[in-house]
Design a protein around this motif. Structure first.
Motif, mmCIF file in Angstrom:
data_model
loop_
_atom_site.group_PDB
_atom_site.id
_atom_site.type_symbol
_atom_site.label_atom_id
_atom_site.label_comp_id
_atom_site.label_asym_id
_atom_site.label_seq_id
_atom_site.Cartn_x
_atom_site.Cartn_y
_atom_site.Cartn_z
ATOM 1 N N GLY A 306 0.817 -1.212 0.000
ATOM 2 C CA GLY A 306 0.000 0.000 0.000
ATOM 3 C C GLY A 306 0.846 1.255 0.000
ATOM 4 N N GLN A 307 1.893 1.270 0.791
ATOM 5 C CA GLN A 307 2.778 2.433 0.827
ATOM 6 C C GLN A 307 3.440 2.677 -0.531
ATOM 7 N N ALA A 308 3.812 1.604 -1.207
ATOM 8 C CA ALA A 308 4.439 1.756 -2.525
ATOM 9 C C ALA A 308 3.472 2.395 -3.517
ATOM 10 N N LEU A 309 2.198 2.010 -3.452
ATOM 11 C CA LEU A 309 1.206 2.612 -4.341
ATOM 12 C C LEU A 309 1.005 4.089 -4.026
ATOM 13 N N VAL A 310 0.870 4.407 -2.751
ATOM 14 C CA VAL A 310 0.641 5.802 -2.358
ATOM 15 C C VAL A 310 1.862 6.655 -2.696
ATOM 16 N N ARG A 311 3.052 6.072 -2.585
ATOM 17 C CA ARG A 311 4.272 6.793 -2.948
ATOM 18 C C ARG A 311 4.243 7.207 -4.427
ATOM 19 N N GLN A 312 3.701 6.323 -5.278
ATOM 20 C CA GLN A 312 3.650 6.638 -6.706
ATOM 21 C C GLN A 312 2.675 7.768 -7.020
ATOM 22 N N LEU A 313 1.684 7.959 -6.160
ATOM 23 C CA LEU A 313 0.753 9.076 -6.383
ATOM 24 C C LEU A 313 1.442 10.420 -6.162
ATOM 25 N N ARG A 314 2.353 10.464 -5.195
ATOM 26 C CA ARG A 314 3.017 11.715 -4.853
ATOM 27 C C ARG A 314 3.925 12.155 -5.998
ATOM 28 N N GLY A 315 3.709 13.341 -6.479
ATOM 29 C CA GLY A 315 4.537 13.876 -7.567
ATOM 30 C C GLY A 315 3.972 13.608 -8.941
ATOM 31 N N ASN A 316 3.145 12.554 -9.078
ATOM 32 C CA ASN A 316 2.539 12.244 -10.366
ATOM 33 C C ASN A 316 1.106 12.752 -10.468
ATOM 34 N N LEU A 317 0.511 13.076 -9.324
ATOM 35 C CA LEU A 317 -0.844 13.618 -9.292
ATOM 36 C C LEU A 317 -0.824 14.941 -8.553
ATOM 37 N N SER A 318 -1.759 15.805 -8.913
ATOM 38 C CA SER A 318 -1.931 17.078 -8.217
ATOM 39 C C SER A 318 -2.042 16.862 -6.720
ATOM 40 N N GLY A 319 -1.584 17.839 -5.957
ATOM 41 C CA GLY A 319 -1.742 17.777 -4.512
ATOM 42 C C GLY A 319 -3.188 17.650 -4.087
ATOM 43 N N LEU A 320 -4.107 18.123 -4.908
ATOM 44 C CA LEU A 320 -5.531 17.988 -4.608
ATOM 45 C C LEU A 320 -5.970 16.531 -4.597
ATOM 46 N N CYS A 321 -5.199 15.668 -5.260
ATOM 47 C CA CYS A 321 -5.599 14.268 -5.449
ATOM 48 C C CYS A 321 -4.975 13.324 -4.434
ATOM 49 N N GLN A 322 -4.310 13.850 -3.409
ATOM 50 C CA GLN A 322 -3.573 12.994 -2.488
ATOM 51 C C GLN A 322 -4.424 12.647 -1.266
#
Length: 368
Positions: A306-322
């Motif tokens: 789960g942490q690996a997936l959430v890590r991939q969101l950071r930087g690739n998606l807008s901060g609004l999407c975190q």
């Protein structure tokens, strides 16, 4: 649990006033006739249905592809024989609601907020539900003396600043009953925030009329609606319209999702889900690690995954999407954020930490 109680039948009928509703699929035979399960699976799934409630709304049934054995919508709502496997670490009350319930219908785990469980039934029954041992169509509503006792408790606790309306799904109730509840909440001065948690805007969007959206407003209080969705396909045109009616009525909208193997546990699906929330004026809030509910191990991945997936969101998606990746500690100790850390210890004098960027590169902070 598959027999509807009289009170819940009445509540569902009242909630459908003025709308045309097809009946949900509430039995293994109904699911078989709809083409969602095969005759060979019937006996095993009848055993599942005897223990855990079954209901699939027409809106969700319409999204299921019976030809796809890995359909992510089916996986959320169609019973699976894997539910009969209970692991030793799984718990009937995995997040310890009972340990923090001073009166029936109230869970007071944190000082400044409390849950009010108005009803123990839902329009759909998710196969991963953490309250699956407590909710179902036989579950009664909190009414009469029990509801009075719950409100008396809330009124007597001046530290309670926020009340979270949950269940079951409180939006199974009629607009009239919601207005009655809103009136009673409005009369408690120290409650400033009312938050409704619901699946209804996506799984039964026709229920969310403009009048219904207004009924959720509590005079003098800030109103939030946390919308539970787990896959971007759930954002149908009807769901988007229902969510818009809630936003236009003045509710602040938040998201609730569960990280589920076979549903959204890949970065492409998770990214599309978070973007769908934001495009519909819903701020991503919590992404839950699956709780240790009985018969749900086939949905769980590891915290590291789960942490690996959430890590991939950071930087690739807008901060609004975190979203915040959350673990509810078994037994009732509460929620903690378990997202990945981007800080690493630094051995160099004068360097406070090694910080990791979205590409995995490390940088000294402050720079030497």
């Amino acid at each position: 649990m598959t027999t509807l109680s009289t009170s819940v039948k009445r509540l569902q009928a009242e909630g459908q006033e003025g709308t045309a509703h097809a009946a949900p699929l509430r039995s293994i035979e109904a699911l078989r006739q709809a083409g969602f399960i095969g005759a060979a699976d019937r006996d095993a799934l009848e055993a599942v249905a005897a223990r855990y409630a079954v209901s699939v709304t027409p809106a969700m049934a319409a999204l299921i592809d019976p030809a796809d054995p890995a359909d992510p919508i089916a996986r959320q709502f169609i019973p699976d024989a894997a539910e009969l496997t209970t692991l030793p670490q799984e718990l009937a009350d995995p997040i310890g609601d009972g340990a923090h319930s001073p009166v029936e219908g109230v869970v007071h785990r944190y000082p400044d907020r409390a849950l009010l469980k108005l009803v123990h039934a839902c329009p759909v029954y998710c196969r991963f539900c953490f309250r699956r041992e407590m909710v179902g169509p036989g579950g009664d509503a909190l009414t009469g003396d029990k509801l009075d006792a719950a409100f008396a408790y809330l009124a007597a606790q001046p530290q309670i600043w926020e009340v979270v309306m949950t269940g079951g799904d409180p939006l199974i109730l009629s607009a009239r009953r919601l207005r009655e509840v809103a009136k009673r909440l409005a009369a408690i001065p120290h409650i400033r925030i009312v938050r409704w948690h619901s699946r209804v805007p996506v799984i039964d969007p026709a229920r969310i009329t403009a009048e219904y959206a207004r009924a959720l407003k509590v005079p003098g209080k800030a109103s939030y609606v946390a919308i539970h969705a787990n896959h971007p396909r759930e954002f149908t045109p009807a769901a988007r319209a229902a969510i818009a009616r809630l936003a236009d009525a003045g509710h602040v909208l938040l998201s609730q999702s569960v990280l589920l193997k076979g549903v959204n546990a890949d970065v492409e699906t998770l990214s599309a889900l978070m973007r769908a929330f934001v495009e519909n004026r819903v701020k991503p809030y919590y992404l839950h690690h699956p709780d240790l509910a009985p018969g749900t191990s086939h949905f769980r991945l590891t915290l590291e995954e789960g942490q690996a997936l959430v890590r991939q969101l950071r930087g690739n998606l807008s901060g609004l999407c975190q979203p915040t990746y959350i673990l509810d500690i078994p037994g009732g100790a509460g929620k903690i954020p378990v997202g990945p850390s981007f800080l690493n210890a630094a051995a160099t004098p004068g360097v406070e930490a090694q910080v990791e960027d979205r590409h995995g590169r490390r940088h000294a902070y402050p720079p030497p």
